[in-house]
Design a protein around this motif. Structure first.
Motif, mmCIF file in Angstrom:
data_model
loop_
_atom_site.group_PDB
_atom_site.id
_atom_site.type_symbol
_atom_site.label_atom_id
_atom_site.label_comp_id
_atom_site.label_asym_id
_atom_site.label_seq_id
_atom_site.Cartn_x
_atom_site.Cartn_y
_atom_site.Cartn_z
ATOM 1 N N MET A 199 9.517 -18.923 49.452
ATOM 2 C CA MET A 199 8.501 -18.252 48.626
ATOM 3 C C MET A 199 7.127 -18.885 48.790
ATOM 4 S SD MET A 199 10.197 -15.785 47.038
ATOM 5 C CE MET A 199 8.956 -15.252 45.869
ATOM 6 N N TYR A 204 2.857 -20.790 45.782
ATOM 7 C CA TYR A 204 3.491 -19.504 45.512
ATOM 8 C C TYR A 204 2.466 -18.377 45.367
ATOM 9 C CZ TYR A 204 7.564 -22.398 44.147
ATOM 10 O OH TYR A 204 8.604 -23.295 44.115
ATOM 11 N N VAL A 250 11.147 -9.170 48.814
ATOM 12 C CA VAL A 250 11.748 -10.480 48.550
ATOM 13 C C VAL A 250 13.165 -10.456 49.105
ATOM 14 C CG1 VAL A 250 12.407 -12.161 46.787
ATOM 15 C CG2 VAL A 250 10.340 -10.773 46.478
#
Length: 295
Positions: A199, A204, A250
């Motif tokens: 990630m 992030y 994701v």
């Protein structure tokens, strides 16, 4: 060492809860034995870098590691491997091609390094059937904007073959880690299918920005949200809503076997985010199945 019986049942319960046809794990490591031993030695000594011990949970023989993923219901996974110097990548690619040929659930994985001839052997790997590449900016210590790599990024963008890229600054920063070098690559190759490993830990937010800007940028969950990572680089609670918005980009990744906790923990913390079963199904199977065009 992992005791797979109870854990296998725990993974099976997760799969059943979310009505999954299986797991697609975009970030697992298989590599030549002597290389893997050196990687394990690095993690054995990584405590001083992170301030936290990093025991390898699945320090097993190769055949047992393959069997464990089968027991966990993983229907497709990778053999992430990477060079730390020139002259390694082509040899690693040969090993990975043979590994994928003898391991039905493994996606044929390849890698590269900024060196003369890199475009030639990347094209050869694609011709041989490579379906995913690994780039490790931290370990390789190279600038992703190196002119030697520019044609490689172009080839991968044209082929629409993803490259899982460790470009964040965790667990320890490198000379060329962080979002800026990758942003420069994407400015030149906006259709490049990059999967940002971990990630983008710990940057992030900046890597989520890139995913919002470029529709072919994805992120894998590898180690993110786990109790171990939350002690070192916690994921900002304020960014959680963006995970829902980017739910189709994701991907589940585990870092198996080099993880300091059981495999099922990565699944449980994805569930613990509270983003709903549809989101979990997409992350743990659907998005990876679409990216790799699994039947």
């Amino acid at each position: 060492m992992g005791e797979s019986g109870g854990e296998g049942r725990a993974v099976a319960r997760f799969v059943e809860r979310h009505r999954l046809p299986g797991l697609v794990d975009v970030h697992t490591h298989f590599m030549p034995e002597r290389v893997l031993r050196k990687v394990w030695a690095y993690f054995d000594a990584v405590g001083p870098l992170t301030g936290t011990e990093w025991p390898i949970t699945y320090r097993e023989e190769e055949s047992r590691r393959v069997e464990l993923l089968r027991e966990f219901g993983v229907v497709a996974y990778t053999s992430m491997l990477y060079p730390h110097k020139a002259g390694m990548a082509e040899w690693l690619n040969g090993w990975a091609a043979r590994f994928a040929a003898r391991t039905p659930r493994c996606l044929h994985t390849a890698t590269f390094f900024p060196e003369p001839g890199v475009e030639t052997y990347v094209r050869r790997a694609l011709d041989d059937g490579a379906r995913v590449f690994k780039a490790h900016v931290q370990v390789g210590g190279y600038d992703p904007c190196d002119p030697l790599l520019d044609p490689v990024w172009g080839v991968l963008a044209e082929a629409r073959v993803p490259v899982v890229t460790h470009c964040g600054s965790g667990p320890a920063p490198g000379k060329h880690t962080g979002p800026e070098p990758v942003a420069r690559v994407l400015a030149r190759h906006p259709r490049l299918p990059i999967v940002v490993a971990h990630m983008g830990m710990p940057e992030y937010g900046e890597f989520l920005d890139l995913a919002e800007r470029y529709p072919e940028v994805r992120l894998d969950t590898t180690m993110a949200f786990t109790d171990f990572a939350e002690r070192i680089s916690p994921f900002p609670a304020a960014e959680r809503a963006r995970l829902a918005d980017l739910g189709d980009r994701v991907l589940f990744g585990s870092d198996f076997p080099n993880i300091p906790y059981p495999y099922v923990h990565q699944l449980e913390v994805i569930e613990r985010l509270g983003l709903g079963s549809d989101w979990v199904r997409a992350v743990c199977h659907g998005n990876g199945a679409a990216l790799f065009r699994l039947g």
